[in-house]
Motif scaffolding. Structure first.
Motif, PDB file in Angstrom:
ATOM      1  N   ARG A 181      82.811  10.153  72.798  1.00 34.95           N
ATOM      2  CA  ARG A 181      82.041  11.315  72.329  1.00 34.95           C
ATOM      3  C   ARG A 181      82.294  12.500  73.268  1.00 34.95           C
ATOM      4  O   ARG A 181      82.264  12.333  74.486  1.00 34.95           O
ATOM      5  CB  ARG A 181      80.555  10.957  72.324  1.00 34.95           C
ATOM      6  N   THR A 184      88.338  15.684  73.839  1.00 30.09           N
ATOM      7  CA  THR A 184      89.252  16.502  73.034  1.00 30.09           C
ATOM      8  C   THR A 184      90.386  15.614  72.518  1.00 30.09           C
ATOM      9  O   THR A 184      90.575  14.493  73.005  1.00 30.09           O
ATOM     10  CB  THR A 184      89.889  17.615  73.894  1.00 30.09           C
ATOM     11  N   GLU A 300      73.260  15.307  67.465  1.00 29.24           N
ATOM     12  CA  GLU A 300      74.302  16.337  67.395  1.00 29.24           C
ATOM     13  C   GLU A 300      75.201  16.038  66.193  1.00 29.24           C
ATOM     14  O   GLU A 300      75.236  14.908  65.693  1.00 29.24           O
ATOM     15  CB  GLU A 300      75.119  16.373  68.703  1.00 29.24           C
ATOM     16  N   CYS A 302      78.723  15.387  64.026  1.00 30.11           N
ATOM     17  CA  CYS A 302      79.945  14.618  64.307  1.00 30.11           C
ATOM     18  C   CYS A 302      81.133  15.578  64.233  1.00 30.11           C
ATOM     19  O   CYS A 302      81.255  16.328  63.258  1.00 30.11           O
ATOM     20  CB  CYS A 302      80.080  13.517  63.244  1.00 30.11           C
ATOM     21  N   ASP A 303      81.995  15.550  65.239  1.00 31.59           N
ATOM     22  CA  ASP A 303      83.160  16.441  65.246  1.00 31.59           C
ATOM     23  C   ASP A 303      84.306  15.797  64.466  1.00 31.59           C
ATOM     24  O   ASP A 303      85.093  15.023  65.012  1.00 31.59           O
ATOM     25  CB  ASP A 303      83.565  16.725  66.694  1.00 31.59           C
ATOM     26  N   THR A 304      84.389  16.150  63.196  1.00 35.87           N
ATOM     27  CA  THR A 304      85.407  15.497  62.348  1.00 35.87           C
ATOM     28  C   THR A 304      86.802  16.103  62.561  1.00 35.87           C
ATOM     29  O   THR A 304      87.776  15.607  62.009  1.00 35.87           O
ATOM     30  CB  THR A 304      85.022  15.569  60.856  1.00 35.87           C
ATOM     31  N   GLU A 305      86.884  17.180  63.354  1.00 39.75           N
ATOM     32  CA  GLU A 305      88.217  17.700  63.717  1.00 39.75           C
ATOM     33  C   GLU A 305      88.831  16.831  64.812  1.00 39.75           C
ATOM     34  O   GLU A 305      90.041  16.733  64.924  1.00 39.75           O
ATOM     35  CB  GLU A 305      88.145  19.166  64.183  1.00 39.75           C
ATOM     36  N   VAL A 306      87.969  16.234  65.635  1.00 40.25           N
ATOM     37  CA  VAL A 306      88.471  15.310  66.666  1.00 40.25           C
ATOM     38  C   VAL A 306      88.577  13.903  66.075  1.00 40.25           C
ATOM     39  O   VAL A 306      89.603  13.234  66.198  1.00 40.25           O
ATOM     40  CB  VAL A 306      87.544  15.325  67.912  1.00 40.25           C
TER      41      VAL A 306
END
Ligand code: NDP
Ligand code: MG
Length: 394
Positions: A181, A184, A300, A302-306
């Motif tokens: 989590r 990058t 928070e 979820c960073d779906t680009e990562v």
């Protein structure tokens, strides 16, 4: 009393299921136990729980176990292979099958269990990802129960109790975020297998631990929830909640949000499933809201680009048909290769994306049957394995 057949009894969920049984022997009998190849653990379980029959996927290991049992004067049939799993899943004396095999290998035994009228207590999410479109209608046709064990789905199920389905607005499925989590893409290039296997809040089998690191586990769970609760994938949101105390939430039409809480442990969802519709005498320690580990809850997005596999899973879930089958199969091949040190962490994602893209034209519009699902699973693995060989050569 539930009469259980535990498929995958030597794994993380299988052992915890037997822990529940051990602590309430008057509430359960164990009719059958199965494993892949860990016959040492299965032997111990047979001595303790005395099932009528057992099965081992690996034929050589099955024969060795049979000899060992005979020389210990224990008279029990040792079956093998998929047929052995199916026999254990359809035994006359069993009424509930615990689906705790990891991966697609769980689908055919569970399908046969439903056909023969068993209730299913399901941890094995890949069964619903690949076969939900045939399993869920069959569950309704046979009038049997699908009792979710996956913690998020158990939470959703508990929140939905007593609510009209038409009042459900959205499902908020929680995710710990896994060990990476906040990282990058560049940082993900370099993570080791040991780092990926080190989950911050849950102690689970190897495959699901890697799925948690890539966040594919959440992707699979979105599709699992879609099948279990008949809700479109785009009405399911992922909420990253690192403490893993709220196991999921539902939002109702009036804006009310219901959540189910507890310390991260699979024992409670297993008990909720196996004692349904009652509540059991739990062996889980009482929840203390003032315990430092469960206070200060945070959320928070979820960073779906990562973690791009989450995005792909939404897509596969929305398209339906054989897309989730291909995605799941490619993921299983890629995770195996990653655990064997053959490809890097982001090689998992690459393998899954490329396999889905490559197989897209051939599976579009294909009829969905148990045979077409099994064949597509095989084809996707062959293709994914070829891609993995290519990645290794690069
Ligand atoms: P494990 O790897 O710990 O256990 C898997 C079990 O399946 C073992 O008994 C294994 O046998 C058996 N098995 C493996 N391959 C085969 C095969 N080809 N045929 C028959 N049996 C096989 O997995 P988990 O217990 O962690 O997970 C099981 C399922 O539950 C997965 O689908 C996972 O996603 C789901 N789940 C797990 C959670 C957890 O906390 N662990 C939480 C929520 C869901 P052997 O030991 O001999 O290899
Ligand atoms: Mg889960």
């Amino acid at each position: 009393m539930r009469r259980l057949s535990v498929l995958g009894s030597t794994g993380s969920i299988g052992k915890q299921t037997l822990e529940v049984v051990r602590n309430a022997p008057a509430d359960f009998t164990v009719e059958a136990l199965t494993c892949g190849s860990d016959t040492d653990t299965l032997f111990e379980q047979i001595i303790e729980f005395r099932p009528k029959v057992c099965s081992v996927m690996d034929e050589k290991k099955a024969k060795e176990l049979s000899d060992r049992l005979k020389s210990s004067d224990i008279n029990i049939d040792v079956l093998m292979g998929t047929e052995g799993n199916i026999t254990c899943a359809t035994l006359d004396s069993c009424d509930t099958v615990v689906g705790a095999i990891v991966g697609f290998a769980g689908l055919v035994p569970v399908y046969n269990a439903v056909l023969s009228g068993k209730d299913i207590a399901l941890a094995n999410k890949e069964t619903l990802v690949a076969g939900g479109d045939i399993i869920m209608p069959l569950i309704r046709e046979k009038g049997v129960m699908m009792l979710p064990i996956d913690s998020e789905h158990s939470a959703i199920w508990q929140c939905l109790k007593g609510e009209a389905r038409s009042d459900l607005d959205r499902i908020l499925i929680t995710a710990s975020g896994g060990p990476f989590r906040g990282k990058t893409r560049d940082e993900l290039e370099k993570v080791s297998v040991a780092d990926a296997l080190h989950h911050p809040t849950w102690n689970m089998g190897g495959k699901i631990t890697i799925d948690s690191a890539t966040m594919m586990n959440k992707g699979l769970e979105i599709i699992e929830a879609h099948h279990l609760y008949g809700i479109e994938c785009d009405r399911i949101d992922v909420v990253v909640h690192p403490q893993s105390v709220i196991h999921s939430m539902i939002r109702l039409k009036d804006g009310s949000v219901l959540a189910q809480m507890g310390k991260p442990s699979m024992i409670l969802p297993i008990e909720v499933a196996l004692y349904y519709p009652k509540r059991g005498p739990s062996i889980v320690k009482e929840f203390d809201p003032f315990d430092a580990a469960v206070s200060n809850l945070t959320f928070e997005p979820c960073d779906t680009e990562v973690f791009r596999l989450v995005k792909l899973a939404y897509e596969a879930g929305k398209r339906g048909g054989l897309f989730p089958t291909v995605m799941n199969a490619a993921n299983e091949s890629a995770v195996r290769a990653y655990l064997a040190g053959k490809i890097g962490f982001l090689g998992i994602e690459k393998t899954v994306f490329d396999t889905v893209e490559k197989m897209d034209p051939s599976i579009s519009g294909m009829e969905l049957t148990i045979d077409s699902i099994c064949q597509t699973d095989k084809d996707a693995r062959i293709y994914a394995d070829e891609l993995i060989e290519g990645i290794i050569r690069e």
